[in-house]
Design an enzyme around this catalytic site. Structure first.
Site, PDB file in Angstrom:
ATOM      1  N   ASP A 283       0.967  -1.266  -0.135  1.00 61.83           N
ATOM      2  CA  ASP A 283       0.064  -0.033  -0.013  1.00 61.83           C
ATOM      3  C   ASP A 283       0.935   1.157   0.101  1.00 61.83           C
ATOM      4  O   ASP A 283       2.275   1.106   0.085  1.00 61.83           O
ATOM      5  CB  ASP A 283      -0.847   0.021   1.127  1.00 61.83           C
ATOM      6  CG  ASP A 283      -2.242   0.786   0.974  1.00 61.83           C
ATOM      7  OD1 ASP A 283      -2.315   1.872  -0.014  1.00 61.83           O
ATOM      8  OD2 ASP A 283      -3.275   0.786   1.633  1.00 61.83           O
TER       9      ASP A 283
HETATM   10  C1  BGC Z   1      -5.089   3.236   0.317  1.00 54.53           C
HETATM   11  C2  BGC Z   1      -5.104   2.215  -0.792  1.00 54.53           C
HETATM   12  C3  BGC Z   1      -5.231   2.947  -2.118  1.00 54.53           C
HETATM   13  C4  BGC Z   1      -3.815   3.572  -2.418  1.00 54.53           C
HETATM   14  C5  BGC Z   1      -3.562   4.277  -3.718  1.00 54.53           C
HETATM   15  C6  BGC Z   1      -3.769   4.048   0.066  1.00 54.53           C
HETATM   16  O1  BGC Z   1      -3.848   5.040   0.998  1.00 54.53           O
HETATM   17  O2  BGC Z   1      -5.166   2.504   1.363  1.00 54.53           O
HETATM   18  O3  BGC Z   1      -6.504   1.553  -0.725  1.00 54.53           O
HETATM   19  O4  BGC Z   1      -5.158   1.975  -3.204  1.00 54.53           O
HETATM   20  O5  BGC Z   1      -3.722   4.522  -1.221  1.00 54.53           O
HETATM   21  O6  BGC Z   1      -4.212   5.189  -3.868  1.00 54.53           O
END
Ligand code: BGC
Length: 756
Positions: A283
């Protein structure tokens, strides 16, 4: 499909059945790997976001163009539009040494430009066909805008409505959550990933992100394996079984090890036990965040992540900047880097990017594929199907289309709050407000609008929520003036519709609440409206179960509409005026108060169960509230009534590999045609580990004309009786089982059978 593409698809189907670590079955990938330097391989493991586009995190990447040219980038996200994507791909294929095209990622969580309801809402439709179709439309629109990789589905089981991201998933139940996970993966990926309308799906967030302690985002998770395997892991596995092409690790730790560096989770569970064959991305900066978790410096955590089996590093650039050093110091192997790189190249190959890097850069497509009337129509249908009639008071609903209506509340004319959280690719200006929807659907009604209250009067809450733009707008007029105006409008009307609840960003990422009631400013308005003696309908918006014990006691009808998406107002009007009879059912239990959390339908019995509604000393109950929730899982009313009878099984005894057929008679006894979600709950009466009192094991959505009776058939498959025992073996144990069928998780029509 061109002949070349057909051949490609056939090749994919027949040969890519194995992804060993030492060699790819795709010769193109293998020969490319031969040509790659170590730095180029590491470059493929780097995922960046150039900024300027759609911000989904606090850090943006620098000099992305220079890094692409240098072969230091495997993919980017936050960039949309075929022209921009074409430019990025041109840089990659014209200016980098090996001309490797980029993955183009995005968070298309509930629709691209055609925004569907928040996922917790769509889940409440219990309609796998509609959910799959909405994923197909999301894929069609996003690929038309250049995206080939979607950071969805989010399948985290959530049993704590304080957690803001409960909005983004399917709710509390692993059985329903698994069905939805599979439907979404199939919707995004289709049967052929190299087709221009399909994209890589990315199941997230592995694992247990929804079980963060206290419902506080990113918090620690501590859970025993039996609970994990039985209750939290099934949806991730269902996505893997459906062939999901990629997976994202979560921010939390699992048994003390952050997910992005957790070898047990990424390698032993996901790859070895479940046979996952795609690639795993971290993530947003979650590798770097392992430093704050207390796992060491950037070099150490990056090495730990690669050793754990992580393939791609999102934004943090720990892989890019430290893996070479770790290799030199013998902390990782080149084989590990090559393996991760291979998995990413295979995904690019599957997408058809090596054959045509500009496959998703067709400038003509946005015009024909995005936000079409047909797509918006589907969004309206899905939204109407997602609404849950929580309470019917007298016969207020549906409203007559020529009624004199006071349309009140801070969300009745609030375009900025219709799309819901995690709609970074949507546009607020496209959304239909409730006021507009009412006028569209009931042009002969007399509708007068007044705001009545702010969403919240608290400037600190407004500031915290308004990070992506104004969602809570505190009126210049005083709360008393707003209320007075609303009461005057109410007085002059036949019926009051109050659109109240949460602003869209009161849920979502980093939007946890310790108090999940309707904000005080609106409570005051609701109380005053209930006192007018006029019929009142509360149209309730939220991204989570709310505590509404007080409002529930008032003489009002309550329609829960979540945050319904781009067609919000039209869909709400369709239901309020009876063009569609509500059929949604809750997929997460609604507690009476925060103190009951966690609360969910599949709870276990204790050794001292409470036997009465009154408090009993030395029994498992509370001094100050009942054990039961305000609204159970599966709850949802209709304008009509349904009657269940004649629950039957085809046999009273089955063997472990036999299925069981359950039938029930369902009659529409009310005055409207309507749909009902028939739900089946199972209880394993005696087994080697304490069973849930009941758990969802089947459902079917059926349409009945008024007065009609249907025999509904549900099947229990052999695996529906299985569970993970103390050794984590997936088994069914002989003995007695009870089945409950009905309209929600309190279903009391009961029968039983025996497993030999
Ligand atoms: C979130 C993810 C997301 C990623 C990219 C993160 O903060 O937890 O779900 O896909 O950002 O935007």
């Amino acid at each position: 499909m061109t002949l070349k593409r057909t051949l490609l698809a056939v090749t994919l189907f027949t040969t890519i059945t194995w992804y060993g670590n030492s060699q790819s079955r795709i010769p193109e990938v293998e020969s490319l790997l031969q040509k790659m330097t170590l730095a180029e391989k590491i470059g493929q493991l780097n995922l960046l976001t150039p900024g300027g586009g759609i911000a989904t995190g606090s850090v943006v990447s620098e000099d992305v163009e220079g890094k692409i040219k240098a072969g230091e980038v495997g993919g980017i996200f936050g960039v949309t539009g075929p022209d921009k994507v074409r430019k990025a791909q041109e840089i990659a294929v014209n200016s980098s040494r090996l001309k490797i095209p980029l993955l183009i990622g995005a968070d298309v969580i509930h629709g691209y430009k055609t925004t569907f309801p928040i996922p917790l809402g769509s889940a409440s439709s219990w309609d796998m066909g509609l959910i799959k179709q909405s994923a197909q439309i999301a894929a069609k629109e996003s690929t038309a805008d250049g995206i080939n990789w979607n950071f969805s589905p989010m399948v985290d089981i959530a049993r704590d409505p304080r957690w803001g991201r409960i909005a983004e998933g399917a709710g509390e139940d692993p059985y329903l959550g698994s069905a939805i996970a599979a439907a979404m993966v199939q919707g995004y990926q289709g049967a052929d990933l190299s087709a221009p309308h399909t994209m890589l799906a990315c199941v997230k967030h592995l694992v247990l992100y929804g079980a963060a302690e206290g419902g506080r985002d990113y918090n620690s998770v501590d859970m025993g394996k039996v609970k994990m395997f039985n209750q939290y892991l099934p949806p991730y596995k269902a996505a893997v079984d459906a062939g999901v092409a990629s997976a994202m690790t979560s921010f939390n730790d699992i048994d003390g090890i952050p997910a992005s560096g957790n070898k047990w989770m990424i390698t032993d569970l996901l790859r070895k036990k479940w046979g996952f064959q795609g690639f795993v991305v971290s993530d947003y900066t979650s590798v770097n965040e392992m430093i704050a978790h207390g796992m060491g410096d950037l070099q150490a955590v990056s090495a730990q992540a690669l050793n754990a089996g992580l393939d791609m590093d999102m934004v943090g650039e720990g892989f890019l900047t430290t893996l070479k050093k770790s290799l030199d110091e013998g902390k990782i192997t080149e084989e590990q880097i090559t393996t991760a790189c291979r998995r990413i190249l295979e995904a690019k190959y599957k997408l058809g990017l090596f054959e045509d890097p500009f496959l998703y850069s067709d400038e003509k497509r946005p015009e024909t594929d995005i936000l079409t009337d047909e797509n918006r129509k589907l969004a309206r249908t899905v939204a109407a199907h997602s609404f849950v009639l929580l309470k019917k008071h007298e016969k207020t609903l549906p409203l007559k289309k020529n009624a004199k209506i006071a349309l009140l509340g801070p969300l009745a004319d609030s375009r900025n709050n219709m799309l819901g959280t995690w709609a970074p690719t949507g546009e607020h200006k496209l959304a239909v407000t409730v006021l507009e929807g009412f006028k569209n659907v009931a042009p002969d009604a007399s509708i007068t609008y007044a705001k009545g209250a702010n969403i919240s009067n608290d400037p600190v809450m407004a500031k915290n929520v308004n990070v992506f733009g104004p969602k809570i707008e505190i009126d210049e007029r005083s709360p008393d003036t707003l209320l007075k105006e609303a009461l005057e409008v109410a007085k002059a009307s036949d019926v009051i519709v109050a659109v109240v609840g949460e602003a869209s960003e009161m849920t979502g990422e980093a939007a946890s609440r310790t108090d999940i009631s309707i904000p005080d400013a609106q409570k005051k308005l609701i109380r005053a409206l209930a006192k007018t003696g006029k019929p009142v309908v509360l149209v309730l918006m939220s991204g989570r179960p709310l505590t509404i014990s007080e409002e529930y006691e008032l003489p009002v009808s309550i329609l829960q509409v979540w945050h319904p998406g781009v067609e919000a107002g039209n869909a709400i009007a369709d239901v309020v005026f009876g063009d569609y009879n509500p059929s949604g059912k809750l997929t997460a239990t609604w507690p009476r108060n925060v103190g009951q959390i966690p609360i969910y339908h599949s709870m276990k019995n204790t050794g001292r169960p409470a036997e009465s509604k009154e408090f009993q000393k030395f029994k498992s109950n509370y001094l100050d509230a009942p054990n039961s929730p305000l609204l159970p899982f599966g709850h949802g009313l209709s304008y009509t009534e349904f009657e269940y009878s004649d629950l039957k099984l085809n046999t009273s005894e089955i063997g472990t590999d036999e299925a069981l057929t359950v039938t029930v008679s369902l009659k529409n006894t009310g005055n409207y045609d309507g749909e009902e979600v028939v739900q089946l709950y199972l209880r394993d009466v005696v087994r080697s580990i304490t069973p849930a009192m009941r758990k969802l094991k089947g459902f079917k959505k059926v349409f009945l004309k008024k007065g009609e009776t249907k025999l509904v058939t549900l099947k229990l498959k052999p695996e529906d009786l299985k569970f993970y025992n103390s050794d984590l073996d997936f088994v069914a144990e002989p003995g007695a089982f009870e089945i409950f069928v009905g309209t929600d998780s309190n279903a009391d029509l009961k029968t039983s059978f025996h497993l030999k």
